[in-house]
Design a protein around this motif. Structure first.
Motif, mmCIF file in Angstrom:
data_model
loop_
_atom_site.group_PDB
_atom_site.id
_atom_site.type_symbol
_atom_site.label_atom_id
_atom_site.label_comp_id
_atom_site.label_asym_id
_atom_site.label_seq_id
_atom_site.Cartn_x
_atom_site.Cartn_y
_atom_site.Cartn_z
ATOM 1 N N LEU A 115 -1.662 3.172 -8.439
ATOM 2 C CA LEU A 115 -1.145 4.538 -8.363
ATOM 3 C C LEU A 115 -0.074 4.768 -9.418
ATOM 4 C CD1 LEU A 115 -0.727 4.734 -4.498
ATOM 5 C CD2 LEU A 115 -2.575 5.701 -5.842
ATOM 6 N N VAL A 116 0.214 6.033 -9.671
ATOM 7 C CA VAL A 116 1.278 6.439 -10.577
ATOM 8 C C VAL A 116 2.371 7.080 -9.736
ATOM 9 C CG1 VAL A 116 1.881 7.964 -12.493
ATOM 10 C CG2 VAL A 116 -0.344 6.852 -12.447
ATOM 11 N N GLN A 159 15.452 6.176 -9.997
ATOM 12 C CA GLN A 159 16.130 6.681 -8.810
ATOM 13 C C GLN A 159 15.639 8.081 -8.491
ATOM 14 O OE1 GLN A 159 20.333 6.463 -9.411
ATOM 15 N NE2 GLN A 159 20.401 4.293 -8.920
ATOM 16 N N GLY A 160 15.542 8.372 -7.215
ATOM 17 C CA GLY A 160 15.132 9.694 -6.772
ATOM 18 C C GLY A 160 14.033 9.613 -5.741
ATOM 19 N N ARG A 161 13.640 10.761 -5.246
ATOM 20 C CA ARG A 161 12.571 10.867 -4.246
ATOM 21 C C ARG A 161 11.245 10.655 -4.943
ATOM 22 N NH1 ARG A 161 9.124 11.350 -0.765
ATOM 23 N NH2 ARG A 161 8.733 13.078 0.642
ATOM 24 N N GLY A 162 10.484 9.690 -4.517
ATOM 25 C CA GLY A 162 9.230 9.353 -5.179
ATOM 26 C C GLY A 162 8.015 9.689 -4.353
ATOM 27 N N ALA A 163 6.910 9.885 -5.052
ATOM 28 C CA ALA A 163 5.606 10.081 -4.424
ATOM 29 C C ALA A 163 4.575 9.457 -5.358
ATOM 30 C CB ALA A 163 5.321 11.551 -4.206
ATOM 31 N N TYR A 164 3.434 9.115 -4.816
ATOM 32 C CA TYR A 164 2.411 8.421 -5.594
ATOM 33 C C TYR A 164 1.169 9.284 -5.751
ATOM 34 C CZ TYR A 164 5.322 4.329 -5.117
ATOM 35 O OH TYR A 164 6.379 3.458 -5.202
ATOM 36 N N VAL A 165 0.543 9.156 -6.932
ATOM 37 C CA VAL A 165 -0.646 9.926 -7.268
ATOM 38 C C VAL A 165 -1.712 8.951 -7.758
ATOM 39 C CG1 VAL A 165 -1.577 11.703 -8.794
ATOM 40 C CG2 VAL A 165 0.735 11.930 -7.914
ATOM 41 N N ALA A 166 -2.932 9.097 -7.246
ATOM 42 C CA ALA A 166 -4.042 8.245 -7.670
ATOM 43 C C ALA A 166 -4.505 8.623 -9.069
ATOM 44 C CB ALA A 166 -5.204 8.377 -6.691
ATOM 45 N N LEU A 167 -5.222 7.714 -9.699
ATOM 46 C CA LEU A 167 -5.721 7.935 -11.051
ATOM 47 C C LEU A 167 -6.997 8.773 -11.003
ATOM 48 C CD1 LEU A 167 -5.153 4.391 -12.578
ATOM 49 C CD2 LEU A 167 -3.700 6.400 -12.740
ATOM 50 N N ASP A 168 -6.859 10.021 -10.608
ATOM 51 C CA ASP A 168 -7.984 10.951 -10.510
ATOM 52 C C ASP A 168 -7.601 12.268 -11.185
ATOM 53 O OD1 ASP A 168 -10.219 12.383 -9.888
ATOM 54 O OD2 ASP A 168 -9.874 12.410 -7.718
ATOM 55 N N PRO A 169 -8.018 12.463 -12.455
ATOM 56 C CA PRO A 169 -7.641 13.683 -13.177
ATOM 57 C C PRO A 169 -8.091 14.966 -12.477
ATOM 58 C CG PRO A 169 -8.549 12.060 -14.691
ATOM 59 C CD PRO A 169 -8.756 11.531 -13.306
ATOM 60 N N MET A 216 0.848 -1.194 0.000
ATOM 61 C CA MET A 216 0.000 0.000 0.000
ATOM 62 C C MET A 216 0.880 1.239 0.000
ATOM 63 S SD MET A 216 -3.083 -1.277 0.140
ATOM 64 C CE MET A 216 -4.252 -0.153 0.844
ATOM 65 N N ARG A 217 0.402 2.296 -0.689
ATOM 66 C CA ARG A 217 1.113 3.565 -0.719
ATOM 67 C C ARG A 217 0.116 4.696 -0.498
ATOM 68 N NH1 ARG A 217 4.571 0.397 -0.287
ATOM 69 N NH2 ARG A 217 6.393 0.074 -1.588
ATOM 70 N N ARG A 218 0.596 5.802 0.052
ATOM 71 C CA ARG A 218 -0.250 6.959 0.329
ATOM 72 C C ARG A 218 -0.284 7.874 -0.891
ATOM 73 N NH1 ARG A 218 -2.205 8.332 4.936
ATOM 74 N NH2 ARG A 218 -0.649 7.131 6.055
ATOM 75 N N ASP A 219 -1.496 8.257 -1.280
ATOM 76 C CA ASP A 219 -1.689 9.196 -2.377
ATOM 77 C C ASP A 219 -1.269 10.585 -1.912
ATOM 78 O OD1 ASP A 219 -2.563 10.618 -4.625
ATOM 79 O OD2 ASP A 219 -4.639 10.616 -3.969
ATOM 80 N N LEU A 220 -0.398 11.219 -2.667
ATOM 81 C CA LEU A 220 0.115 12.545 -2.318
ATOM 82 C C LEU A 220 -0.989 13.591 -2.299
ATOM 83 C CD1 LEU A 220 2.625 14.370 -1.859
ATOM 84 C CD2 LEU A 220 2.739 14.623 -4.327
ATOM 85 N N LEU A 221 -1.975 13.466 -3.167
ATOM 86 C CA LEU A 221 -2.989 14.496 -3.322
ATOM 87 C C LEU A 221 -4.123 14.381 -2.309
ATOM 88 C CD1 LEU A 221 -3.125 14.420 -7.210
ATOM 89 C CD2 LEU A 221 -1.598 15.711 -5.733
ATOM 90 N N SER A 222 -4.548 13.162 -1.998
ATOM 91 C CA SER A 222 -5.676 12.999 -1.079
ATOM 92 C C SER A 222 -5.269 12.519 0.311
ATOM 93 C CB SER A 222 -6.685 12.014 -1.669
ATOM 94 O OG SER A 222 -6.162 10.694 -1.648
ATOM 95 N N GLY A 223 -4.108 11.892 0.426
ATOM 96 C CA GLY A 223 -3.659 11.370 1.708
ATOM 97 C C GLY A 223 -4.207 9.991 2.036
ATOM 98 N N TYR A 264 -1.439 11.706 -18.639
ATOM 99 C CA TYR A 264 -1.032 10.349 -18.289
ATOM 100 C C TYR A 264 -2.049 9.688 -17.357
ATOM 101 C CZ TYR A 264 1.929 6.462 -16.870
ATOM 102 O OH TYR A 264 2.419 5.204 -16.629
ATOM 103 N N VAL A 265 -2.472 10.422 -16.333
ATOM 104 C CA VAL A 265 -3.450 9.880 -15.374
ATOM 105 C C VAL A 265 -4.777 9.595 -16.069
ATOM 106 C CG1 VAL A 265 -4.854 10.517 -13.368
ATOM 107 C CG2 VAL A 265 -2.390 10.863 -13.323
ATOM 108 N N ASP A 266 -5.217 10.502 -16.926
ATOM 109 C CA ASP A 266 -6.465 10.311 -17.661
ATOM 110 C C ASP A 266 -6.385 9.069 -18.540
ATOM 111 O OD1 ASP A 266 -9.102 11.135 -18.323
ATOM 112 O OD2 ASP A 266 -8.348 11.994 -20.211
ATOM 113 N N HIS A 267 -5.251 8.897 -19.223
ATOM 114 C CA HIS A 267 -5.061 7.733 -20.095
ATOM 115 C C HIS A 267 -5.038 6.438 -19.288
ATOM 116 C CE1 HIS A 267 -3.542 5.292 -23.379
ATOM 117 N NE2 HIS A 267 -2.587 4.863 -22.571
ATOM 118 N N GLN A 268 -4.299 6.423 -18.174
ATOM 119 C CA GLN A 268 -4.213 5.222 -17.348
ATOM 120 C C GLN A 268 -5.559 4.862 -16.719
ATOM 121 O OE1 GLN A 268 -1.721 3.056 -17.124
ATOM 122 N NE2 GLN A 268 -0.643 4.301 -18.616
ATOM 123 N N LYS A 269 -6.327 5.877 -16.344
ATOM 124 C CA LYS A 269 -7.658 5.614 -15.777
ATOM 125 C C LYS A 269 -8.560 4.985 -16.831
ATOM 126 C CE LYS A 269 -11.462 7.642 -13.278
ATOM 127 N NZ LYS A 269 -12.011 8.820 -12.630
#
Length: 99
Positions: free
Chosen positions: A23-24, A43-53, A8-15, A84-89
């Protein structure tokens, strides 16, 4: 058969917490640029975003990604992320869990 653990990962936008596969990942790279990471392994600092345009558009106004990564984000990145999110959704709705 043993039941597998779902990461499980936390969505950056909604928490909210979501399964990692739904997630993306976006990543701040070493050169302080922000990019979409479709593989989830860059590589790098990552964060996750849900598929919600709609959440992506709202995040642009609130500068959520800029605050999370502490870098200036080019407005064209939000357009790229929205597309990208719109396409993946749409893929997920068409093909289900396979996408």
């Amino acid at each position: 058969m043993k039941k597998r653990k779902i990461p499980m990962r936390r969505d950056l936008l909604s928490g909210e917490m979501f399964p990692k596969k739904t997630l993306v990942r976006i990543v701040r790279q070493a050169d302080q640029t922000v990019a979409i990471d479709p593989t989830g392994k860059a590589q790098g600092r990552g964060a996750y975003v849900a598929l919600d345009p709609a959440a992506v558009k709202q995040a642009q106004g609130k500068h959520v990604i800029e605050k999370a990564f502490d870098v200036k984000v080019d407005p064209s990145f939000y357009d790229e992320l929205f597309a990208y999110v719109d396409h993946q959704k749409a893929r997920q709705e068409l093909f289900g869990d396979k996408a």
